[in-house]
Design an enzyme around this catalytic site. Sequence first.
Site, short mmCIF file in Angstrom:
data_model
loop_
_atom_site.label_atom_id
_atom_site.label_comp_id
_atom_site.label_asym_id
_atom_site.label_seq_id
_atom_site.Cartn_x
_atom_site.Cartn_y
_atom_site.Cartn_z
N ASN A 20 0.83 -1.21 0.00
CA ASN A 20 0.00 0.00 0.00
C ASN A 20 0.86 1.25 0.00
O ASN A 20 1.91 1.31 0.64
CB ASN A 20 -1.03 0.01 1.14
CG ASN A 20 -0.46 -0.24 2.51
OD1 ASN A 20 0.50 -0.97 2.68
ND2 ASN A 20 -1.06 0.37 3.51
N GLU A 22 0.60 5.33 0.49
CA GLU A 22 -0.27 6.40 1.00
C GLU A 22 0.32 7.77 0.69
O GLU A 22 1.49 7.88 0.29
CB GLU A 22 -0.42 6.23 2.52
CG GLU A 22 -1.06 4.91 2.89
CD GLU A 22 -1.28 4.75 4.40
OE1 GLU A 22 -0.74 5.56 5.18
OE2 GLU A 22 -2.00 3.81 4.77
N CYS A 27 -4.23 0.61 -2.47
CA CYS A 27 -4.04 -0.63 -1.72
C CYS A 27 -3.01 -1.53 -2.40
O CYS A 27 -2.83 -1.50 -3.62
CB CYS A 27 -5.35 -1.40 -1.65
SG CYS A 27 -6.60 -0.64 -0.62
N GLU A 34 -3.12 -4.73 -3.03
CA GLU A 34 -3.65 -5.68 -4.01
C GLU A 34 -3.76 -5.06 -5.39
O GLU A 34 -3.46 -5.69 -6.40
CB GLU A 34 -5.06 -6.14 -3.57
CG GLU A 34 -5.09 -6.91 -2.26
CD GLU A 34 -5.28 -6.01 -1.05
OE1 GLU A 34 -4.75 -4.88 -1.02
OE2 GLU A 34 -5.96 -6.45 -0.11
N CYS A 57 -10.07 -5.17 0.88
CA CYS A 57 -11.18 -4.22 1.05
C CYS A 57 -12.16 -4.35 -0.12
O CYS A 57 -11.88 -5.02 -1.12
CB CYS A 57 -10.64 -2.80 1.13
SG CYS A 57 -10.17 -2.10 -0.47
N CYS A 90 -10.90 -3.43 -3.58
CA CYS A 90 -9.95 -4.43 -4.11
C CYS A 90 -10.69 -5.68 -4.56
O CYS A 90 -10.34 -6.28 -5.57
CB CYS A 90 -8.88 -4.77 -3.07
SG CYS A 90 -7.66 -3.45 -2.91
N1 THU Z 1 -5.20 -1.45 2.57
C1 THU Z 1 -4.67 -2.27 1.61
O1 THU Z 1 -3.56 -2.05 1.10
N2 THU Z 1 -5.41 -3.33 1.22
C2 THU Z 1 -6.65 -3.65 1.72
O2 THU Z 1 -7.32 -4.51 1.20
C3 THU Z 1 -7.13 -2.95 2.92
C4 THU Z 1 -6.49 -1.63 3.19
C5 THU Z 1 -4.40 -0.28 2.98
C6 THU Z 1 -5.01 1.03 2.54
C7 THU Z 1 -4.41 1.98 3.56
O3 THU Z 1 -3.14 2.38 3.09
C8 THU Z 1 -4.24 1.13 4.79
O4 THU Z 1 -4.31 -0.22 4.37
C9 THU Z 1 -5.29 1.37 5.87
O5 THU Z 1 -6.56 1.28 5.35
#
Ligand code: THU
Length: 160
Positions: free
Chosen positions: A63, A65, A74, A76, A112, A115
């Site tokens: 991920n 940010e 994310c 995935e 999530c 994703c």
């Molecule tokens: N996140 C992912 O990378 N994948 C997911 O399926 C769930 C959430 C990341 C997004 C964000 O950077 C952090 O986790 C908190 O939500």
Amino acid sequence: MKTEHQLHIKYNVFNSLTDLPEKAQNLMKQAITTREKAYAPYSKFKVGAAVLLKNGQTFIGSNQENAAYPSGLCAERVAIYQASTQYPDEEIEMIAISGSAQDPTAHPVSPCGACRQSLSEYETKQKKLIPVYFMGAEGEIVQTESIKDLLPFLFDGSLM
Ligand code: THU
């Protein structure tokens, strides 16, 4: 008149990494290594994903940010978009995901909603199921045989 319906999903739980089939185990190890390198200074929640293609190539993602929270991405989707960019016609064999807060969590971290929708697009496209393995930093690994098991009443574009 009203009729009640129920959906059932099937999933497998593996006790530890060593219980996974070899390919999945190797892939999950890559997801774990990738998770540790995630750029998540805001949520401090790190996720790593690894996508295995039928040609043996692996694509990883973590991920990413930034200060404007919603515009990060994310793990995935970082992984699968890169796989599909490099090999648009190659079959996706499986995906492994590992996620954790700073205190290592043993709770399996599932993808999530956004994703799930994104991953399922590739399953529809290739007409072959994509097994998903997901875990925390340690502990049990959950596996579904299809990304669609995680997305009941999927919007798949067939009505468009
Ligand atoms: N996140 C992912 O990378 N994948 C997911 O399926 C769930 C959430 C990341 C997004 C964000 O950077 C952090 O986790 C908190 O939500």
